[in-house]
Design a protein around this motif. Structure first.
Motif, PDB file in Angstrom:
ATOM      1  N   GLY A  50       1.883   4.226 -30.095  1.00 51.44           N
ATOM      2  CA  GLY A  50       2.141   4.099 -31.515  1.00 51.44           C
ATOM      3  C   GLY A  50       3.223   5.055 -31.979  1.00 51.44           C
ATOM      4  O   GLY A  50       3.796   5.825 -31.197  1.00 51.44           O
TER       5      GLY A  50
ATOM      6  N   GLY B 282      -1.530  -1.881 -26.266  1.00 46.36           N
ATOM      7  CA  GLY B 282      -0.713  -1.368 -27.368  1.00 46.36           C
ATOM      8  C   GLY B 282      -1.547  -0.658 -28.404  1.00 46.36           C
ATOM      9  O   GLY B 282      -2.679  -1.058 -28.696  1.00 46.36           O
TER      10      GLY B 282
ATOM     11  N   SER C  11      -1.306   1.043 -32.451  1.00 43.55           N
ATOM     12  CA  SER C  11      -0.538   1.085 -33.698  1.00 43.55           C
ATOM     13  C   SER C  11       0.615   0.076 -33.628  1.00 43.55           C
ATOM     14  O   SER C  11       0.403  -1.083 -33.302  1.00 43.55           O
ATOM     15  CB  SER C  11      -0.041   2.513 -33.968  1.00 43.55           C
TER      16      SER C  11
ATOM     17  N   GLY D  82       1.037  -2.259 -30.662  1.00 46.76           N
ATOM     18  CA  GLY D  82       0.321  -3.525 -30.581  1.00 46.76           C
ATOM     19  C   GLY D  82       1.240  -4.692 -30.907  1.00 46.76           C
ATOM     20  O   GLY D  82       1.230  -5.722 -30.230  1.00 46.76           O
TER      21      GLY D  82
ATOM     22  N   SER E 205      -5.080  -4.514 -27.895  1.00 48.30           N
ATOM     23  CA  SER E 205      -4.492  -3.719 -28.971  1.00 48.30           C
ATOM     24  C   SER E 205      -5.557  -2.804 -29.554  1.00 48.30           C
ATOM     25  O   SER E 205      -6.647  -3.268 -29.905  1.00 48.30           O
ATOM     26  CB  SER E 205      -3.929  -4.640 -30.060  1.00 48.30           C
TER      27      SER E 205
ATOM     28  N   GLY F 213      -4.068  -1.650 -33.710  1.00 48.98           N
ATOM     29  CA  GLY F 213      -2.675  -2.102 -33.728  1.00 48.98           C
ATOM     30  C   GLY F 213      -2.239  -2.721 -35.039  1.00 48.98           C
ATOM     31  O   GLY F 213      -3.031  -3.402 -35.702  1.00 48.98           O
TER      32      GLY F 213
ATOM     33  N   VAL G 125      -0.670  -5.346 -35.453  1.00 51.90           N
ATOM     34  CA  VAL G 125      -0.216  -6.580 -34.820  1.00 51.90           C
ATOM     35  C   VAL G 125       0.434  -7.536 -35.814  1.00 51.90           C
ATOM     36  O   VAL G 125       1.194  -8.425 -35.420  1.00 51.90           O
ATOM     37  CB  VAL G 125      -1.381  -7.274 -34.081  1.00 51.90           C
TER      38      VAL G 125
END
Length: 218
Positions: free
Chosen positions: A38, A110, A112, A115, A134, A137, A139
């Motif tokens: 992130g 992923g 933050s 993601g 994620s 995330g 997203v």
């Protein structure tokens, strides 16, 4: 390269820059999970290193890497440049695949904005991505086209106390057509700092990757 145990420090050429990474391949590993951190984080993120260690214990390889140079990470606009992050992630995946003596199955983890980068990269990568997880995330920043186009089975993990991100994940989840799962971890905030919450993330991620990439589930 400098080795410590089975972890190797690598320099990855992606997007015209040299990115730092830590590659760990347990003996006999047939899968590799690439981490996209992130904003303001790095390959040294204690949370992602914890998750990576749990995946290693299940026999999965991991690549923790910086998608940005230190000076780039100081610029807010660059830190949230999902297209830049995704392009570097896809290029880094191609780079590491070329270094392997045998074909592997690849996944992305992923956190933050990472993601969103993972979802975009999975749509761009020349190497097939077989699973995504994620953690907290953003997203939604991947955009509706990438969310609808995504083929890789994807698990979204969000803290129950992280209300705004949970709402964004729910909206993104509705646009996804791939195999998908949205899991809320009760009592967890955005960084999953509460006791037991990060352990839940690692367990969920390991099971998802084991199911779609292969390997031993915890």
């Amino acid at each position: 390269m400098r080795s410590h145990s089975d972890a190797i420090e690598v320099v990855i050429r992606a997007g015209g820059v040299d990115l730092q990474g830590i590659l760990t391949m347990p003996p006999g590993a047939t899968t590799l999970v690439v981490f996209a951190h992130g904003t303001g984080s790095s390959r040294h993120s204690p949370r992602n290193r914890y998750v990576a260690a749990e995946l290693n214990r299940c026999g999965m390889g991991t690549l923790l890497m910086d998608l940005l140079l230190p000076e780039e990470d100081q610029v807010q606009a660059i830190r949230f440049d999902v297209e830049l992050l995704a392009a570097r992630l896809a290029q880094a995946t191609d780079w590491v695949a070329q270094q392997q003596a045998m074909p592997l199955r690849y996944g992305y983890f992923g956190a933050s904005v990472g993601g969103a980068a993972s979802i975009r990269a999975a749509c761009q990568s020349p190497i097939p991505i077989h699973a995504i997880v994620s953690r907290g995330g953003r997203v939604d920043l991947a955009g509706p086209d990438a969310l609808a186009k995504l083929l890789a089975p994807t698990m979204l993990i969000v803290g129950g106390l992280d209300v705004s991100v949970l709402e964004r994940n729910e909206a993104a989840f509705a646009l996804m057509r791939c195999e998908k799962e949205l899991v809320t971890v009760p009592g967890a905030s955005h960084l999953f700092e509460e006791p037991g919450t990060l352990e839940s993330v690692a367990r969920l991620a390991a099971r998802w990757f084991a199911r779609h990439l292969g390997g031993a589930a915890p």
